[in-house]
Design a protein around this motif. Structure first.
Motif, PDB file in Angstrom:
ATOM      1  N   LYS A  18      35.417  46.891  41.694  1.00  0.00           N
ATOM      2  CA  LYS A  18      36.160  46.396  42.862  1.00  0.00           C
ATOM      3  C   LYS A  18      35.365  45.361  43.657  1.00  0.00           C
ATOM      4  CE  LYS A  18      39.439  50.043  43.754  1.00  0.00           C
ATOM      5  NZ  LYS A  18      40.129  50.769  44.823  1.00  0.00           N
ATOM      6  N   LYS A  19      34.047  45.420  43.577  1.00  0.00           N
ATOM      7  CA  LYS A  19      33.217  44.502  44.356  1.00  0.00           C
ATOM      8  C   LYS A  19      32.774  43.274  43.558  1.00  0.00           C
ATOM      9  CE  LYS A  19      31.559  48.149  47.303  1.00  0.00           C
ATOM     10  NZ  LYS A  19      31.384  47.972  48.703  1.00  0.00           N
ATOM     11  N   ASN A  20      32.990  43.289  42.239  1.00  0.00           N
ATOM     12  CA  ASN A  20      32.537  42.148  41.432  1.00  0.00           C
ATOM     13  C   ASN A  20      33.535  41.771  40.333  1.00  0.00           C
ATOM     14  OD1 ASN A  20      32.236  44.269  39.643  1.00  0.00           O
ATOM     15  ND2 ASN A  20      30.178  43.690  38.995  1.00  0.00           N
ATOM     16  N   LEU A  21      34.816  41.986  40.543  1.00  0.00           N
ATOM     17  CA  LEU A  21      35.823  41.763  39.507  1.00  0.00           C
ATOM     18  C   LEU A  21      35.973  40.280  39.170  1.00  0.00           C
ATOM     19  CD1 LEU A  21      37.959  42.977  37.653  1.00  0.00           C
ATOM     20  CD2 LEU A  21      39.605  42.673  39.491  1.00  0.00           C
ATOM     21  N   HIS A  22      35.856  39.985  37.881  1.00  0.00           N
ATOM     22  CA  HIS A  22      36.072  38.643  37.352  1.00  0.00           C
ATOM     23  C   HIS A  22      37.151  38.739  36.272  1.00  0.00           C
ATOM     24  CE1 HIS A  22      32.332  37.942  39.385  1.00  0.00           C
ATOM     25  NE2 HIS A  22      32.215  36.710  38.939  1.00  0.00           N
ATOM     26  N   LEU A  23      38.092  37.794  36.268  1.00  0.00           N
ATOM     27  CA  LEU A  23      39.143  37.771  35.258  1.00  0.00           C
ATOM     28  C   LEU A  23      39.116  36.461  34.493  1.00  0.00           C
ATOM     29  CD1 LEU A  23      42.283  39.327  37.012  1.00  0.00           C
ATOM     30  CD2 LEU A  23      40.688  40.404  35.442  1.00  0.00           C
ATOM     31  N   LEU A  24      39.433  36.546  33.210  1.00  0.00           N
ATOM     32  CA  LEU A  24      39.539  35.379  32.341  1.00  0.00           C
ATOM     33  C   LEU A  24      41.017  35.053  32.180  1.00  0.00           C
ATOM     34  CD1 LEU A  24      38.320  33.361  30.279  1.00  0.00           C
ATOM     35  CD2 LEU A  24      38.545  35.165  28.568  1.00  0.00           C
ATOM     36  N   ILE A  25      41.420  33.881  32.669  1.00  0.00           N
ATOM     37  CA  ILE A  25      42.811  33.440  32.578  1.00  0.00           C
ATOM     38  C   ILE A  25      42.809  31.989  32.122  1.00  0.00           C
ATOM     39  CG2 ILE A  25      44.961  33.062  33.840  1.00  0.00           C
ATOM     40  CD1 ILE A  25      43.999  35.246  35.811  1.00  0.00           C
ATOM     41  N   LYS A  34      37.472  39.493  46.182  1.00  0.00           N
ATOM     42  CA  LYS A  34      37.867  39.284  47.591  1.00  0.00           C
ATOM     43  C   LYS A  34      39.380  39.189  47.761  1.00  0.00           C
ATOM     44  CE  LYS A  34      33.593  36.913  48.759  1.00  0.00           C
ATOM     45  NZ  LYS A  34      32.986  35.636  49.141  1.00  0.00           N
ATOM     46  N   PHE A  35      40.088  38.932  46.678  1.00  0.00           N
ATOM     47  CA  PHE A  35      41.543  38.768  46.732  1.00  0.00           C
ATOM     48  C   PHE A  35      42.294  40.072  46.452  1.00  0.00           C
ATOM     49  CE2 PHE A  35      45.542  37.674  44.469  1.00  0.00           C
ATOM     50  CZ  PHE A  35      46.207  37.054  45.520  1.00  0.00           C
ATOM     51  N   MET A  36      41.605  41.072  45.971  1.00  0.00           N
ATOM     52  CA  MET A  36      42.276  42.294  45.502  1.00  0.00           C
ATOM     53  C   MET A  36      43.166  42.936  46.563  1.00  0.00           C
ATOM     54  SD  MET A  36      39.427  43.878  42.944  1.00  0.00           S
ATOM     55  CE  MET A  36      40.105  45.481  43.021  1.00  0.00           C
ATOM     56  N   ASP A  37      42.726  42.957  47.813  1.00  0.00           N
ATOM     57  CA  ASP A  37      43.534  43.582  48.870  1.00  0.00           C
ATOM     58  C   ASP A  37      44.796  42.780  49.172  1.00  0.00           C
ATOM     59  OD1 ASP A  37      41.762  45.681  49.128  1.00  0.00           O
ATOM     60  OD2 ASP A  37      40.577  44.668  50.667  1.00  0.00           O
ATOM     61  N   GLU A  38      44.770  41.486  48.906  1.00  0.00           N
ATOM     62  CA  GLU A  38      45.918  40.624  49.185  1.00  0.00           C
ATOM     63  C   GLU A  38      46.900  40.546  48.017  1.00  0.00           C
ATOM     64  OE1 GLU A  38      44.676  36.736  50.617  1.00  0.00           O
ATOM     65  OE2 GLU A  38      42.758  37.616  51.178  1.00  0.00           O
ATOM     66  N   HIS A  39      46.486  40.960  46.828  1.00  0.00           N
ATOM     67  CA  HIS A  39      47.321  40.826  45.633  1.00  0.00           C
ATOM     68  C   HIS A  39      48.590  41.666  45.769  1.00  0.00           C
ATOM     69  CE1 HIS A  39      48.446  41.465  41.333  1.00  0.00           C
ATOM     70  NE2 HIS A  39      48.255  40.157  41.332  1.00  0.00           N
ATOM     71  N   PRO A  40      49.764  41.043  45.666  1.00  0.00           N
ATOM     72  CA  PRO A  40      51.028  41.770  45.833  1.00  0.00           C
ATOM     73  C   PRO A  40      51.234  42.905  44.830  1.00  0.00           C
ATOM     74  CG  PRO A  40      51.410  39.401  45.826  1.00  0.00           C
ATOM     75  CD  PRO A  40      49.978  39.611  45.462  1.00  0.00           C
ATOM     76  N   GLY A  41      50.645  42.794  43.664  1.00  0.00           N
ATOM     77  CA  GLY A  41      50.804  43.825  42.642  1.00  0.00           C
ATOM     78  C   GLY A  41      49.817  44.968  42.756  1.00  0.00           C
ATOM     79  N   GLY A  42      48.910  44.883  43.712  1.00  0.00           N
ATOM     80  CA  GLY A  42      47.910  45.919  43.890  1.00  0.00           C
ATOM     81  C   GLY A  42      46.671  45.700  43.040  1.00  0.00           C
ATOM     82  N   ASP A  43      45.625  46.421  43.385  1.00  0.00           N
ATOM     83  CA  ASP A  43      44.359  46.234  42.676  1.00  0.00           C
ATOM     84  C   ASP A  43      44.327  46.899  41.303  1.00  0.00           C
ATOM     85  OD1 ASP A  43      44.298  48.827  43.632  1.00  0.00           O
ATOM     86  OD2 ASP A  43      42.275  48.690  44.478  1.00  0.00           O
ATOM     87  N   GLU A  44      45.192  47.904  41.068  1.00  0.00           N
ATOM     88  CA  GLU A  44      45.205  48.571  39.765  1.00  0.00           C
ATOM     89  C   GLU A  44      45.564  47.598  38.644  1.00  0.00           C
ATOM     90  OE1 GLU A  44      47.519  49.765  42.186  1.00  0.00           O
ATOM     91  OE2 GLU A  44      46.045  51.071  43.103  1.00  0.00           O
TER      92      GLU A  44
END
Length: 130
Positions: A18-25, A34-44
């Motif tokens: 949760k503190k260092n999440l990186h995604l490959l897109i 830092k965006f996880m709390d704002e993500h409409p789909g939730g952090d899961e």
């Protein structure tokens, strides 16, 4: 200007908390903790894509151009060599998806038409006396 980092899959698999999440897109790596709390789909949803290529999940949802602009704020580097990069807009992504599925053209309307033709032939030839 700083040099763009190059990430491997092994590095991405470690950047999954949760503190260092990186995604490959689309071949780019984004630090989105830092965006996880704002993500409409939730952090899961985001945590479920950690450590692998999240491109398909990102495109399946149909993110808007605004979402893609927000994503660019979190760009930190490029993914492993050989990972394809993709469309930069929602419109381009939709067009690419349709081309991937066969151009978005469907012939399912032919099934009822074929059924109607078969029924009419049956009625026509069935009513004739031998």
């Amino acid at each position: 200007m700083s040099e763009v980092m190059q990430f491997s899959f092994d590095e991405l698999k470690q950047l999954n908390g949760k503190k260092n999440l990186h995604l490959l897109i689309h071949g780019k790596v984004y630090a989105i903790a830092k965006f996880m709390d704002e993500h409409p789909g939730g952090d899961e949803v985001l945590l479920g894509e950690a450590g692998r290529d999240a491109t398909e999940a990102f495109e399946d949802v149909g993110h808007s151009d605004e979402a893609r602009e927000i994503l660019e704020k979190y760009f930190v580097g490029n993914g492993p060599e050989g990972v394809p990069t993709g469309p930069t807009s929602a419109k381009a992504a939709k067009a690419a998806g349709q081309a991937k599925e066969g151009g978005g053209q469907s012939f399912t309307y032919l099934y009822p038409l074929a059924g109607l033709v078969a029924y009419m032939a049956w009625k026509y030839y069935g009513s004739k006396e031998v």
